[in-house]
Scaffold this motif. Structure first.
Motif, PDB file in Angstrom:
ATOM      1  N   LEU A 189       9.188   9.663   1.648  1.00 23.67           N
ATOM      2  CA  LEU A 189       8.703   9.429   3.007  1.00 23.67           C
ATOM      3  C   LEU A 189       7.720   8.257   3.043  1.00 23.67           C
ATOM      4  O   LEU A 189       7.748   7.447   3.966  1.00 23.67           O
ATOM      5  N   TRP A 190       6.846   8.152   2.039  1.00 27.69           N
ATOM      6  CA  TRP A 190       5.935   7.011   1.959  1.00 27.69           C
ATOM      7  C   TRP A 190       6.710   5.711   1.788  1.00 27.69           C
ATOM      8  O   TRP A 190       6.393   4.691   2.395  1.00 27.69           O
ATOM      9  N   LEU A 191       7.744   5.731   0.956  1.00 30.19           N
ATOM     10  CA  LEU A 191       8.554   4.532   0.765  1.00 30.19           C
ATOM     11  C   LEU A 191       9.308   4.152   2.035  1.00 30.19           C
ATOM     12  O   LEU A 191       9.460   2.974   2.344  1.00 30.19           O
ATOM     13  N   THR A 192       9.766   5.149   2.771  1.00 31.71           N
ATOM     14  CA  THR A 192      10.432   4.888   4.042  1.00 31.71           C
ATOM     15  C   THR A 192       9.477   4.206   5.024  1.00 31.71           C
ATOM     16  O   THR A 192       9.851   3.250   5.712  1.00 31.71           O
ATOM     17  N   LEU A 193       8.243   4.667   5.061  1.00 31.50           N
ATOM     18  CA  LEU A 193       7.235   4.025   5.896  1.00 31.50           C
ATOM     19  C   LEU A 193       7.026   2.572   5.465  1.00 31.50           C
ATOM     20  O   LEU A 193       6.929   1.675   6.306  1.00 31.50           O
ATOM     21  N   LEU A 198       4.078   5.971  -5.379  1.00 36.50           N
ATOM     22  CA  LEU A 198       4.145   6.175  -6.832  1.00 36.50           C
ATOM     23  C   LEU A 198       3.041   7.085  -7.339  1.00 36.50           C
ATOM     24  O   LEU A 198       3.291   8.011  -8.119  1.00 36.50           O
ATOM     25  N   ILE A 199       1.825   6.847  -6.903  1.00 33.20           N
ATOM     26  CA  ILE A 199       0.702   7.670  -7.357  1.00 33.20           C
ATOM     27  C   ILE A 199       0.832   9.094  -6.838  1.00 33.20           C
ATOM     28  O   ILE A 199       0.636  10.065  -7.581  1.00 33.20           O
ATOM     29  N   VAL A 224       0.832  -1.204   0.000  1.00 32.41           N
ATOM     30  CA  VAL A 224       0.000   0.000   0.000  1.00 32.41           C
ATOM     31  C   VAL A 224       0.868   1.257   0.000  1.00 32.41           C
ATOM     32  O   VAL A 224       0.611   2.208  -0.753  1.00 32.41           O
ATOM     33  N   ALA A 225       1.917   1.280   0.806  1.00 27.63           N
ATOM     34  CA  ALA A 225       2.796   2.451   0.858  1.00 27.63           C
ATOM     35  C   ALA A 225       3.546   2.642  -0.454  1.00 27.63           C
ATOM     36  O   ALA A 225       3.739   3.775  -0.914  1.00 27.63           O
ATOM     37  N   PHE A 226       3.954   1.543  -1.088  1.00 28.23           N
ATOM     38  CA  PHE A 226       4.676   1.627  -2.357  1.00 28.23           C
ATOM     39  C   PHE A 226       3.807   2.247  -3.444  1.00 28.23           C
ATOM     40  O   PHE A 226       4.216   3.186  -4.128  1.00 28.23           O
TER      41      PHE A 226
END
Length: 56
Positions: A35-39, A21-22, A15-17
């Motif tokens: 930051l989303w990818l880090t999460l 991207l979106i 979901v975070a990946f």
């Protein structure tokens, strides 16, 4: 027949990946995307979210 249970950490990572991207493509805010990818990677490596395995 064995069934596979997807761990919650894998689900949170997916979901975070895709959110990263979106979000990055729509807003061009690549720092927010990172930051989303880090999460996602933090969730993927967390032991708390990993279910116990059965030794069957």
């Amino acid at each position: 027949m064995q069934s596979y249970v997807m761990g919650m950490n894998v689900l949170v990572f997916c979901v975070a990946f895709w959110t990263a991207l979106i979000y990055g493509a729509m807003t061009r805010d690549w720092l927010g995307s990172v930051l989303w990818l880090t999460l996602g990677f933090a969730a993927l490596t967390a032991r708390r979210l990993t279910p116990q395995r059965d030794e069957e």
